[in-house]
Design a protein around this motif. Structure first.
Motif, PDB file in Angstrom:
ATOM      1  N   GLN A 164      46.217  34.154  36.677  1.00 25.64           N
ATOM      2  CA  GLN A 164      46.757  34.672  35.480  1.00 25.64           C
ATOM      3  C   GLN A 164      47.838  36.076  34.904  1.00 25.64           C
ATOM      4  O   GLN A 164      47.988  36.462  34.769  1.00 25.64           O
ATOM      5  CB  GLN A 164      45.087  36.091  35.792  1.00 25.64           C
ATOM      6  CG  GLN A 164      44.033  35.125  36.034  1.00 25.64           C
ATOM      7  CD  GLN A 164      43.677  34.162  34.791  1.00 25.64           C
ATOM      8  OE1 GLN A 164      43.889  34.530  33.755  1.00 25.64           O
ATOM      9  NE2 GLN A 164      43.137  33.085  35.320  1.00 25.64           N
ATOM     10  N   LEU A 165      48.567  36.589  36.444  1.00 30.82           N
ATOM     11  CA  LEU A 165      49.038  37.209  36.736  1.00 30.82           C
ATOM     12  C   LEU A 165      50.740  36.282  35.744  1.00 30.82           C
ATOM     13  O   LEU A 165      51.724  37.344  35.703  1.00 30.82           O
ATOM     14  CB  LEU A 165      49.677  38.356  37.949  1.00 30.82           C
ATOM     15  CG  LEU A 165      48.416  39.419  38.406  1.00 30.82           C
ATOM     16  CD1 LEU A 165      49.662  39.623  39.790  1.00 30.82           C
ATOM     17  CD2 LEU A 165      48.067  40.721  37.098  1.00 30.82           C
ATOM     18  N   TYR A 166      50.702  35.795  36.738  1.00 36.42           N
ATOM     19  CA  TYR A 166      52.020  34.525  36.288  1.00 36.42           C
ATOM     20  C   TYR A 166      52.143  34.251  35.251  1.00 36.42           C
ATOM     21  O   TYR A 166      53.624  34.477  34.458  1.00 36.42           O
ATOM     22  CB  TYR A 166      52.047  33.152  37.137  1.00 36.42           C
ATOM     23  CG  TYR A 166      52.775  32.661  37.172  1.00 36.42           C
ATOM     24  CD1 TYR A 166      54.572  32.806  37.347  1.00 36.42           C
ATOM     25  CD2 TYR A 166      52.768  31.534  36.094  1.00 36.42           C
ATOM     26  CE1 TYR A 166      55.607  31.794  37.138  1.00 36.42           C
ATOM     27  CE2 TYR A 166      54.101  30.865  36.426  1.00 36.42           C
ATOM     28  CZ  TYR A 166      54.797  30.598  36.401  1.00 36.42           C
ATOM     29  OH  TYR A 166      56.245  30.276  35.741  1.00 36.42           O
ATOM     30  N   CYS A 167      50.557  34.206  34.081  1.00 39.17           N
ATOM     31  CA  CYS A 167      50.617  33.980  32.544  1.00 39.17           C
ATOM     32  C   CYS A 167      50.913  34.903  32.215  1.00 39.17           C
ATOM     33  O   CYS A 167      50.851  34.905  30.317  1.00 39.17           O
ATOM     34  CB  CYS A 167      49.791  33.078  32.548  1.00 39.17           C
ATOM     35  SG  CYS A 167      49.415  31.709  33.582  1.00 39.17           S
ATOM     36  N   SER A 168      51.054  36.514  32.709  1.00 42.74           N
ATOM     37  CA  SER A 168      50.868  37.553  31.633  1.00 42.74           C
ATOM     38  C   SER A 168      51.935  37.514  30.706  1.00 42.74           C
ATOM     39  O   SER A 168      52.857  37.725  31.255  1.00 42.74           O
ATOM     40  CB  SER A 168      49.967  38.781  32.883  1.00 42.74           C
ATOM     41  OG  SER A 168      51.483  39.036  33.184  1.00 42.74           O
ATOM     42  N   ASP A 169      52.546  38.730  30.351  1.00 44.31           N
ATOM     43  CA  ASP A 169      53.882  38.864  29.451  1.00 44.31           C
ATOM     44  C   ASP A 169      54.549  40.122  29.939  1.00 44.31           C
ATOM     45  O   ASP A 169      55.186  40.547  30.182  1.00 44.31           O
ATOM     46  CB  ASP A 169      53.597  39.415  27.967  1.00 44.31           C
ATOM     47  CG  ASP A 169      52.315  40.798  27.766  1.00 44.31           C
ATOM     48  OD1 ASP A 169      52.077  40.846  28.586  1.00 44.31           O
ATOM     49  OD2 ASP A 169      52.401  41.186  26.537  1.00 44.31           O
ATOM     50  N   ASN A 170      53.599  40.619  31.234  1.00 42.34           N
ATOM     51  CA  ASN A 170      54.546  41.009  32.126  1.00 42.34           C
ATOM     52  C   ASN A 170      54.404  41.286  33.506  1.00 42.34           C
ATOM     53  O   ASN A 170      53.563  40.735  34.096  1.00 42.34           O
ATOM     54  CB  ASN A 170      53.751  42.592  31.768  1.00 42.34           C
ATOM     55  CG  ASN A 170      54.487  44.305  32.987  1.00 42.34           C
ATOM     56  OD1 ASN A 170      56.012  43.830  33.051  1.00 42.34           O
ATOM     57  ND2 ASN A 170      54.334  44.998  31.863  1.00 42.34           N
TER      58      ASN A 170
END
Length: 310
Positions: A164-170
């Motif tokens: 989820q973090l890898y796919c986030s914009d930050n």
């Protein structure tokens, strides 16, 4: 009697696995989620549409090839509903680790009651060398298989969280992860560090990989593009990229070379390599994604090893 499913990291290893004659069916995960935009909902229609657009635009992957090679195999995975034991075969590098956490995210959503195991190759002896699965002999592979790691529900949830973090914009949220030691993913911290170094450096606007390419060109002066790519592949650290990815990188970096047969850096290339000037302002294609983040919206500080938002 339990039924077994193996999910592998690519075609060449699938062939090798077949020769080991282990019980169970084999699915090949044919993706490279370490490049291009990714969405959290692995396997959804928008996920595959986004992936196809990236692969088609950047690697000329045709629709028929994508359906035949990637989607058919994914559908086959969806149809394997009876297996209560699933074994993932992945390697230590960024390429494999990102695919691995995506598959685990999918399994968390779609195979809640399966027992998931991980066979991961990397440091297999005391030589300091890291090994891909395809480089290991049958005996070593069987040893890894017999010592496979049984992932807990916490492990799977953590992998999903990292995805989820890898796919986030930050990417800064990824950078702040520190609890790796509580989970059974030995190679994930190095892979994620390698990922963060793919954002352009403050010093010259090139990332670690691009700087490495320039450095090899300057030091080794390869006689041909083929020799150049071979040299890069041998010295790429934890990326795990293939020829086509470096071919694309060289196209992007064209102004930094006067020639590739033999390899010669341009005046601009030498200045960028010496951090006398930045390549950042020359970037035309700003719509480049690393996971969910735009590559050129962030800078990497090589001294503090921290990401900065522009």
């Amino acid at each position: 009697m339990s039924s077994l499913l193996h999910i592998t990291n690519g075609d060449s290893f699938t062939e090798k696995l077949k020769s080991l004659k282990l019980k169970g069916d084999i699915i090949t995960w044919r993706e490279m989620l370490c490049e291009g935009k990714t969405l959290t909902n692995v396997g959804s229609e928008t996920f595959w549409k986004t992936r196809f657009e990236f692969l088609n635009k950047n690697y000329k992957v045709s629709k028929s090839w994508f359906i035949e090679k990637t989607l058919k195999e994914y559908r086959s995975l969806c149809n394997h509903k009876q297996q209560d034991e699933i074994v993932l075969w992945f390697e230590y590098d960024l390429f494999c680790q990102i695919n691995m956490i995506a598959v685990l995210s999918w399994l968390k959503a779609n195979r809640k009651y399966a027992q998931v195991y991980l066979v991961c190759s990397g440091k297999e002896d005391n030589s300091g060398k890291y090994y891909g699965l395809g480089e290991l002999g049958d005996e070593k592979l069987l040893e890894l298989y017999n010592n496979k790691i049984e992932l807990t529900q916490d492990d799977i949830e953590y992998a999903d969280y990292v995805w989820q973090l890898y796919c986030s914009d930050n990417p800064i949220r990824l950078e702040n992860l520190s609890d790796f030691s509580q989970f059974q993913f030995e190679y994930l911290p190095d892979a994620l560090q390698t990922h963060l170094q793919r954002f352009p450096s403050i010093k010259n606007g090139l990332n670690a990989m691009e700087n490495n390419i320039l450095q090899i060109g300057a030091n080794k002066k390869p006689k041909s593009k083929k020799e150049f790519i071979s040299e890069i592949l041998q010295n790429q650290g934890f990326l795990g990229f293939g020829d086509s990815q470096y071919d694309r990188a060289l196209t992007r970096m064209k102004p930094l070379f006067t020639a590739l047969n033999p390899v010669r850096l341009s005046k601009k290339g030498k200045e960028v390599l010496d951090n006398q000037t930045s390549y950042y302002a020359r970037i035309q294609d700003t719509d480049v994604y690393l996971g969910g983040a735009l590559k050129y919206n962030y800078l990497y500080n090589t001294d503090s090893r921290r990401i900065l938002k522009l």
